[in-house]
Motif scaffolding. Structure first.
Motif, PDB file in Angstrom:
ATOM      1  N   SER A 137       0.343   6.631  -6.957  1.00 45.92           N
ATOM      2  CA  SER A 137      -0.540   7.799  -6.926  1.00 45.92           C
ATOM      3  C   SER A 137       0.220   9.117  -7.008  1.00 45.92           C
ATOM      4  O   SER A 137      -0.167  10.031  -7.729  1.00 45.92           O
ATOM      5  CB  SER A 137      -1.389   7.779  -5.646  1.00 45.92           C
ATOM      6  OG  SER A 137      -2.164   6.616  -5.582  1.00 45.92           O
ATOM      7  N   ILE A 138       1.330   9.223  -6.259  1.00 45.07           N
ATOM      8  CA  ILE A 138       2.085  10.481  -6.223  1.00 45.07           C
ATOM      9  C   ILE A 138       3.098  10.539  -7.362  1.00 45.07           C
ATOM     10  O   ILE A 138       3.183  11.523  -8.083  1.00 45.07           O
ATOM     11  CB  ILE A 138       2.778  10.668  -4.859  1.00 45.07           C
ATOM     12  CG1 ILE A 138       1.731  10.751  -3.739  1.00 45.07           C
ATOM     13  CG2 ILE A 138       3.658  11.920  -4.867  1.00 45.07           C
ATOM     14  CD1 ILE A 138       2.319  10.788  -2.340  1.00 45.07           C
TER      15      ILE A 138
ATOM     16  N   ASP B 184       0.602  11.474   8.108  1.00 44.57           N
ATOM     17  CA  ASP B 184      -0.666  10.830   8.453  1.00 44.57           C
ATOM     18  C   ASP B 184      -0.455   9.399   8.942  1.00 44.57           C
ATOM     19  O   ASP B 184      -1.097   8.958   9.908  1.00 44.57           O
ATOM     20  CB  ASP B 184      -1.604  10.820   7.244  1.00 44.57           C
ATOM     21  CG  ASP B 184      -2.173  12.198   6.927  1.00 44.57           C
ATOM     22  OD1 ASP B 184      -2.026  13.114   7.771  1.00 44.57           O
ATOM     23  OD2 ASP B 184      -2.746  12.358   5.840  1.00 44.57           O
ATOM     24  N   GLN B 185       0.436   8.672   8.285  1.00 44.20           N
ATOM     25  CA  GLN B 185       0.707   7.302   8.700  1.00 44.20           C
ATOM     26  C   GLN B 185       1.241   7.267  10.125  1.00 44.20           C
ATOM     27  O   GLN B 185       0.784   6.470  10.956  1.00 44.20           O
ATOM     28  CB  GLN B 185       1.714   6.644   7.742  1.00 44.20           C
ATOM     29  CG  GLN B 185       1.178   6.403   6.349  1.00 44.20           C
ATOM     30  CD  GLN B 185      -0.004   5.465   6.321  1.00 44.20           C
ATOM     31  OE1 GLN B 185       0.019   4.389   6.926  1.00 44.20           O
ATOM     32  NE2 GLN B 185      -1.070   5.877   5.640  1.00 44.20           N
TER      33      GLN B 185
ATOM     34  N   LYS C  68       1.012   4.039  -3.062  1.00 41.65           N
ATOM     35  CA  LYS C  68       0.692   5.450  -2.848  1.00 41.65           C
ATOM     36  C   LYS C  68       1.831   6.348  -3.312  1.00 41.65           C
ATOM     37  O   LYS C  68       1.629   7.310  -4.077  1.00 41.65           O
ATOM     38  CB  LYS C  68       0.388   5.706  -1.373  1.00 41.65           C
ATOM     39  CG  LYS C  68       0.111   7.165  -1.031  1.00 41.65           C
ATOM     40  CD  LYS C  68      -1.150   7.681  -1.717  1.00 41.65           C
ATOM     41  CE  LYS C  68      -1.469   9.105  -1.289  1.00 41.65           C
ATOM     42  NZ  LYS C  68      -2.711   9.602  -1.922  1.00 41.65           N
ATOM     43  N   LEU C  69       3.032   6.047  -2.856  1.00 39.97           N
ATOM     44  CA  LEU C  69       4.168   6.918  -3.130  1.00 39.97           C
ATOM     45  C   LEU C  69       4.595   6.879  -4.597  1.00 39.97           C
ATOM     46  O   LEU C  69       4.785   7.918  -5.230  1.00 39.97           O
ATOM     47  CB  LEU C  69       5.348   6.538  -2.226  1.00 39.97           C
ATOM     48  CG  LEU C  69       5.134   6.768  -0.727  1.00 39.97           C
ATOM     49  CD1 LEU C  69       6.229   6.095   0.076  1.00 39.97           C
ATOM     50  CD2 LEU C  69       5.091   8.258  -0.415  1.00 39.97           C
TER      51      LEU C  69
ATOM     52  N   TYR D  41       1.405  12.269   3.498  1.00 36.15           N
ATOM     53  CA  TYR D  41       1.150  10.832   3.622  1.00 36.15           C
ATOM     54  C   TYR D  41       1.974  10.226   4.764  1.00 36.15           C
ATOM     55  O   TYR D  41       1.435   9.481   5.608  1.00 36.15           O
ATOM     56  CB  TYR D  41       1.483  10.117   2.312  1.00 36.15           C
ATOM     57  CG  TYR D  41       1.219   8.624   2.378  1.00 36.15           C
ATOM     58  CD1 TYR D  41      -0.080   8.136   2.337  1.00 36.15           C
ATOM     59  CD2 TYR D  41       2.262   7.720   2.517  1.00 36.15           C
ATOM     60  CE1 TYR D  41      -0.336   6.768   2.411  1.00 36.15           C
ATOM     61  CE2 TYR D  41       2.030   6.356   2.597  1.00 36.15           C
ATOM     62  CZ  TYR D  41       0.728   5.887   2.544  1.00 36.15           C
ATOM     63  OH  TYR D  41       0.488   4.531   2.637  1.00 36.15           O
TER      64      TYR D  41
ATOM     65  N   ALA E 194       2.373  16.221  -0.940  1.00 34.42           N
ATOM     66  CA  ALA E 194       1.573  14.998  -0.829  1.00 34.42           C
ATOM     67  C   ALA E 194       2.343  13.899  -0.124  1.00 34.42           C
ATOM     68  O   ALA E 194       1.787  13.148   0.686  1.00 34.42           O
ATOM     69  CB  ALA E 194       1.147  14.535  -2.223  1.00 34.42           C
ATOM     70  N   THR E 195       3.638  13.803  -0.397  1.00 37.70           N
ATOM     71  CA  THR E 195       4.478  12.782   0.234  1.00 37.70           C
ATOM     72  C   THR E 195       4.613  13.029   1.729  1.00 37.70           C
ATOM     73  O   THR E 195       4.439  12.119   2.547  1.00 37.70           O
ATOM     74  CB  THR E 195       5.868  12.769  -0.422  1.00 37.70           C
ATOM     75  OG1 THR E 195       5.723  12.508  -1.818  1.00 37.70           O
ATOM     76  CG2 THR E 195       6.758  11.709   0.205  1.00 37.70           C
TER      77      THR E 195
ATOM     78  N   GLU F  19       0.829  -1.211   0.000  1.00 36.49           N
ATOM     79  CA  GLU F  19       0.000   0.000   0.000  1.00 36.49           C
ATOM     80  C   GLU F  19       0.863   1.260   0.000  1.00 36.49           C
ATOM     81  O   GLU F  19       0.576   2.227  -0.728  1.00 36.49           O
ATOM     82  CB  GLU F  19      -0.920   0.005   1.225  1.00 36.49           C
ATOM     83  CG  GLU F  19      -2.085  -0.962   1.138  1.00 36.49           C
ATOM     84  CD  GLU F  19      -2.940  -0.922   2.392  1.00 36.49           C
ATOM     85  OE1 GLU F  19      -2.771   0.027   3.201  1.00 36.49           O
ATOM     86  OE2 GLU F  19      -3.763  -1.842   2.565  1.00 36.49           O
ATOM     87  N   HIS F  20       1.899   1.271   0.821  1.00 40.56           N
ATOM     88  CA  HIS F  20       2.772   2.446   0.891  1.00 40.56           C
ATOM     89  C   HIS F  20       3.451   2.700  -0.451  1.00 40.56           C
ATOM     90  O   HIS F  20       3.514   3.846  -0.924  1.00 40.56           O
ATOM     91  CB  HIS F  20       3.829   2.259   1.979  1.00 40.56           C
ATOM     92  CG  HIS F  20       3.288   2.144   3.363  1.00 40.56           C
ATOM     93  ND1 HIS F  20       2.194   2.852   3.795  1.00 40.56           N
ATOM     94  CD2 HIS F  20       3.705   1.397   4.434  1.00 40.56           C
ATOM     95  CE1 HIS F  20       1.948   2.557   5.073  1.00 40.56           C
ATOM     96  NE2 HIS F  20       2.846   1.681   5.466  1.00 40.56           N
TER      97      HIS F  20
END
Length: 294
Positions: free
Chosen positions: A22-23, A43-44, A18-19, A40, A36-37, A14-15
């Motif tokens: 998505s980013i 937030d984690q 995302k990195l 993320y 964004a990074t 998942e990480h």
């Protein structure tokens, strides 16, 4: 894979998705990608219950920041075990292996260690600005952090996660650093199916301590070696920032361009990684940190 390992594998994937998915490329010249990074990662860690500290500084072409969380040690000394990984990429690559794989392991190790009560402080750092041109311009996030630690007289032992997700089992899938004399090449593995723990000559004790904890926690092959810093390849990550301040440090790596053909390419994408063996890397690093922080 045991039941206990399954969440780790899923979270690592998942990480990285995302990195690197998505980013995508994460560079200061594209501020939204860095924002964004950072959001993320923050937030984690906040969702795990950590208090996140920003370490802001001025890089060569703009403001940058490291993100830091800690598990305070019970011992009154200033010894700190640092686990770090850079979160930036080169402009042309989504950076799944370089270095989303390492950030994923950093996050997962901090999650698995969250409820520990170590004797020595464990610090987890997501570093800015490791990639060129920042190393040559003296703007690395790890350089800033190591200097600050030196000013505080902290006793650092540093573990640098640098590309930890690409593994191969084919013969001759592993290259040897070009600066190693050819008569020594036979001493190096020929298959890219291991994690390397690479230190300078002054970090041999740290390498021994790391190896003992790592091997207790996983059966993943570990190639441990200490080399003189004139072997240029061993200075190509955040570990060098700590060596420059006199600290022992290791680079934990799948050996980067010596194995991974997608290094710094648009093809460095999430589906190229081996999440089963990345899971073993995470478990091994956790085992080593537990042992080292006692």
């Amino acid at each position: 894979m045991t039941f206990a390992e399954q969440p780790t594998r899923e979270l690592l994937a998942e990480h990285v998705a995302k990195l690197a998915g998505s980013i995508g490329p994460r560079i200061l010249a594209k501020p939204e990608s860095i924002e964004a990074t950072v959001a993320y990662i923050r937030d984690q860690w906040e969702n795990m219950g950590y208090q996140v500290r920003e370490e802001a500084y001025q890089a060569s072409d703009g403001p940058a920041k490291n993100l830091i969380v800690e598990i305070s040690g019970k011992h009154p000394s200033s010894k700190v075990i640092v686990l770090g990984a850079h979160y930036d990429t080169v402009a042309q690559s989504p950076g799944a292996d370089d270095n989303a794989s390492a950030v994923a392991v950093l996050l997962e190790a901090s999650r698995l260690l969250k409820n520990q009560t170590p004797r020595h402080t464990m610090r987890f750092v997501a570093f800015a600005c490791e990639e060129a041109p920042y190393m040559s311009l003296d703007s690395m996030g790890s350089q800033h952090h190591a200097r600050q630690a030196k000013q505080r007289n902290e006793q650092i032992q540093m573990l640098c996660l640098e590309m930890v997700g690409y593994f191969r089992d084919e013969p001759n899938s592993q290259k040897v650093p070009p600066t190693i004399p050819k008569f020594l090449h036979r001493l190096f593995p020929q298959k890219g199916n291991f994690l390397a723990a690479v230190g300078n000559l002054a970090s041999w004790r740290l390498n021994w301590a790391f190896r003992r904890g790592f091997k207790q926690a996983t059966k993943l092959r570990l190639f441990s070696i200490n080399l003189p810093e004139k072997v240029q390849e061993i200075r190509r990550s955040d570990n060098s920032s700590f060596w420059d301040q006199g600290y022992p440090a290791l680079m934990l790596t799948d050996t980067s361009f010596l194995r991974n053909p997608h290094y710094h390419q648009p093809s460095d994408t999430p589906e190229t990684l081996d999440y089963d063996r990345m899971t073993q890397v995470a478990l091994g690093v956790v085992g080593a940190m537990r042992r080292m922080s006692k």
